[in-house]
Design a protein around this motif. Structure first.
Motif, PDB file in Angstrom:
ATOM      1  N   GLU A  43     110.447  17.780   6.301  1.00  0.00           N
ATOM      2  CA  GLU A  43     110.630  16.073   6.788  1.00  0.00           C
ATOM      3  C   GLU A  43     109.732  15.290   5.624  1.00  0.00           C
ATOM      4  OE1 GLU A  43     107.114  17.087   9.253  1.00  0.00           O
ATOM      5  OE2 GLU A  43     107.703  18.065  10.559  1.00  0.00           O
ATOM      6  N   CYS A  44     109.792  16.084   4.113  1.00  0.00           N
ATOM      7  CA  CYS A  44     109.828  15.835   2.583  1.00  0.00           C
ATOM      8  C   CYS A  44     111.185  15.387   2.084  1.00  0.00           C
ATOM      9  CB  CYS A  44     108.691  16.296   2.113  1.00  0.00           C
ATOM     10  SG  CYS A  44     107.673  15.204   0.900  1.00  0.00           S
ATOM     11  N   GLY A  45     111.394  16.165   1.059  1.00  0.00           N
ATOM     12  CA  GLY A  45     112.445  16.450   0.439  1.00  0.00           C
ATOM     13  C   GLY A  45     112.344  15.013  -0.686  1.00  0.00           C
ATOM     14  N   LYS A  46     111.452  15.476  -1.335  1.00  0.00           N
ATOM     15  CA  LYS A  46     110.410  14.338  -2.962  1.00  0.00           C
ATOM     16  C   LYS A  46     110.787  15.467  -4.082  1.00  0.00           C
ATOM     17  CE  LYS A  46     109.889  10.522  -0.632  1.00  0.00           C
ATOM     18  NZ  LYS A  46     110.752   9.506  -0.908  1.00  0.00           N
ATOM     19  N   PRO A  47     111.454  14.902  -5.015  1.00  0.00           N
ATOM     20  CA  PRO A  47     111.383  14.961  -6.140  1.00  0.00           C
ATOM     21  C   PRO A  47     110.054  15.993  -6.102  1.00  0.00           C
ATOM     22  CG  PRO A  47     112.064  13.571  -6.453  1.00  0.00           C
ATOM     23  CD  PRO A  47     112.161  13.004  -5.271  1.00  0.00           C
ATOM     24  N   LEU A  48     110.371  17.684  -7.196  1.00  0.00           N
ATOM     25  CA  LEU A  48     109.062  18.352  -7.818  1.00  0.00           C
ATOM     26  C   LEU A  48     108.686  18.251  -9.066  1.00  0.00           C
ATOM     27  CD1 LEU A  48     110.113  21.732  -5.448  1.00  0.00           C
ATOM     28  CD2 LEU A  48     108.147  19.585  -4.894  1.00  0.00           C
ATOM     29  N   MET A  49     107.370  17.698  -9.313  1.00  0.00           N
ATOM     30  CA  MET A  49     106.893  18.530  -9.770  1.00  0.00           C
ATOM     31  C   MET A  49     106.950  19.478 -10.931  1.00  0.00           C
ATOM     32  SD  MET A  49     102.492  17.385 -11.965  1.00  0.00           S
ATOM     33  CE  MET A  49     102.134  18.204 -10.942  1.00  0.00           C
ATOM     34  N   LYS A  50     107.234  19.553 -12.099  1.00  0.00           N
ATOM     35  CA  LYS A  50     107.884  21.537 -12.444  1.00  0.00           C
ATOM     36  C   LYS A  50     106.395  21.753 -13.452  1.00  0.00           C
ATOM     37  CE  LYS A  50     110.608  23.698 -15.292  1.00  0.00           C
ATOM     38  NZ  LYS A  50     112.088  23.903 -15.908  1.00  0.00           N
ATOM     39  N   VAL A  51     106.007  23.165 -12.475  1.00  0.00           N
ATOM     40  CA  VAL A  51     104.752  23.969 -13.278  1.00  0.00           C
ATOM     41  C   VAL A  51     105.468  25.162 -13.565  1.00  0.00           C
ATOM     42  CG1 VAL A  51     103.463  22.849 -11.538  1.00  0.00           C
ATOM     43  CG2 VAL A  51     104.558  24.662 -10.668  1.00  0.00           C
ATOM     44  N   ALA A  52     104.337  25.788 -14.165  1.00  0.00           N
ATOM     45  CA  ALA A  52     104.305  27.261 -14.810  1.00  0.00           C
ATOM     46  C   ALA A  52     104.923  28.002 -14.036  1.00  0.00           C
ATOM     47  CB  ALA A  52     103.593  27.479 -15.566  1.00  0.00           C
ATOM     48  N   PRO A  53     105.575  29.391 -14.054  1.00  0.00           N
ATOM     49  CA  PRO A  53     105.604  30.592 -13.321  1.00  0.00           C
ATOM     50  C   PRO A  53     103.911  31.030 -13.078  1.00  0.00           C
ATOM     51  CG  PRO A  53     106.851  30.665 -15.320  1.00  0.00           C
ATOM     52  CD  PRO A  53     106.561  29.317 -14.893  1.00  0.00           C
ATOM     53  N   PRO A  54     104.260  31.641 -11.557  1.00  0.00           N
ATOM     54  CA  PRO A  54     102.911  32.165 -11.981  1.00  0.00           C
ATOM     55  C   PRO A  54     103.068  33.408 -12.174  1.00  0.00           C
ATOM     56  CG  PRO A  54     104.191  32.770  -9.487  1.00  0.00           C
ATOM     57  CD  PRO A  54     104.792  31.642 -10.552  1.00  0.00           C
ATOM     58  N   LYS A  55     101.746  34.137 -12.922  1.00  0.00           N
ATOM     59  CA  LYS A  55     101.226  35.591 -13.672  1.00  0.00           C
ATOM     60  C   LYS A  55     101.705  36.402 -12.684  1.00  0.00           C
ATOM     61  CE  LYS A  55      98.558  33.291 -17.276  1.00  0.00           C
ATOM     62  NZ  LYS A  55      96.872  33.198 -17.586  1.00  0.00           N
TER      63      LYS A  55
END
Length: 231
Positions: A43-55
């Motif tokens: 229902e969204c499909g908006k671009p994501l804000m890139k973050v670091a992978p989980p430890k």
């Protein structure tokens, strides 16, 4: 040889707050590199804000466990060293005066007023100490301070401002003072037009300027008449 596993995914957080529950919960989304980097909520499909992978889980706890074991082992080692180092050891105390032998008894003879020696006897050995008579301390003689002559310098008196046609009041240098005219006087303005300023009793000259005790400028006023001048 084992190869390091490469993470082929990318992680992001949706910023479409208020319209996407994944954005409101700030849930980290894992998107494969070959997929569009957008919110996985249909229902969204908006671009994501890139973050670091989980430890990776578990590595932090293992590291803390290793640190605790090392610290504990070190504390146990130091405790054992301290315990074994003092077990069964005797500490020999050195005599206060290693050059003298311990004696069972000592006899002290105080020197008389004219004698500078003291005899010390013991049962096994005898020792004679020669004490030098103390020299009387020299009394400090305070030298008198050199006489000083006080000289008082008096600043030269500043010349007072005086004018032949009235009374002056203001600073001693004549700057921005005031003159009240008390008698008629023709003041030569010393200009190219050979003008004179005819002063009358009651006139006032303000914003005065003097040079070497002589009036060289000011602002003249008589009733509604007024003018500035410079000589």
């Amino acid at each position: 040889m084992a190869t390091k596993k490469t993470n082929l995914n990318q992680y992001g957080i949706c910023t479409n707050k208020g319209k996407c529950h994944l954005a409101d919960s700030r849930e980290r989304q894992e998107i494969p590199l070959n997929k569009p980097f957008v919110c996985s909520n249909p229902e969204c499909g908006k671009p994501l804000m890139k973050v670091a992978p989980p430890k990776p889980k578990g590595k932090g706890k293992v590291l803390w466990l290793i640190i605790c074991i090392v610290v504990l082992a070190g504390a146990i080692t130091w405790a054992l060293i301290a315990l074994l180092g003092h077990n069964g050891e005797t500490v020999e105390q050195e005599p206060l005066n290693p050059g003298y032998q311990n004696t069972d008894s000592l006899t002290m003879v105080q020197p008389g007023p004219e004698s500078g020696t003291a005899d010390v006897s013991e049962e096994t050995d005898s020792l004679t100490l020669v004490a030098e008579p103390e020299e009387p301390a020299e009394e400090a003689v305070e030298e008198p301070a050199p006489a000083t002559t006080s000289t008082t310098t008096t600043a030269p008196a500043k010349p007072s401002i005086s004018v032949p046609f009235g009374t002056y009041s203001g600073p001693a240098n004549g700057l921005d003072g005031e003159i009240r005219v008390t008698r008629a006087y023709s003041l030569d303005l010393r200009n190219a037009a050979h003008e004179t300023l005819e002063l009358q009793p009651g006139d006032v000259i303000t914003k005065t300027k003097f040079k070497n005790g002589e009036l060289v400028g000011g602002y003249w006023k008589r009733g509604s008449e007024a003018r500035s001048f410079h000589r």
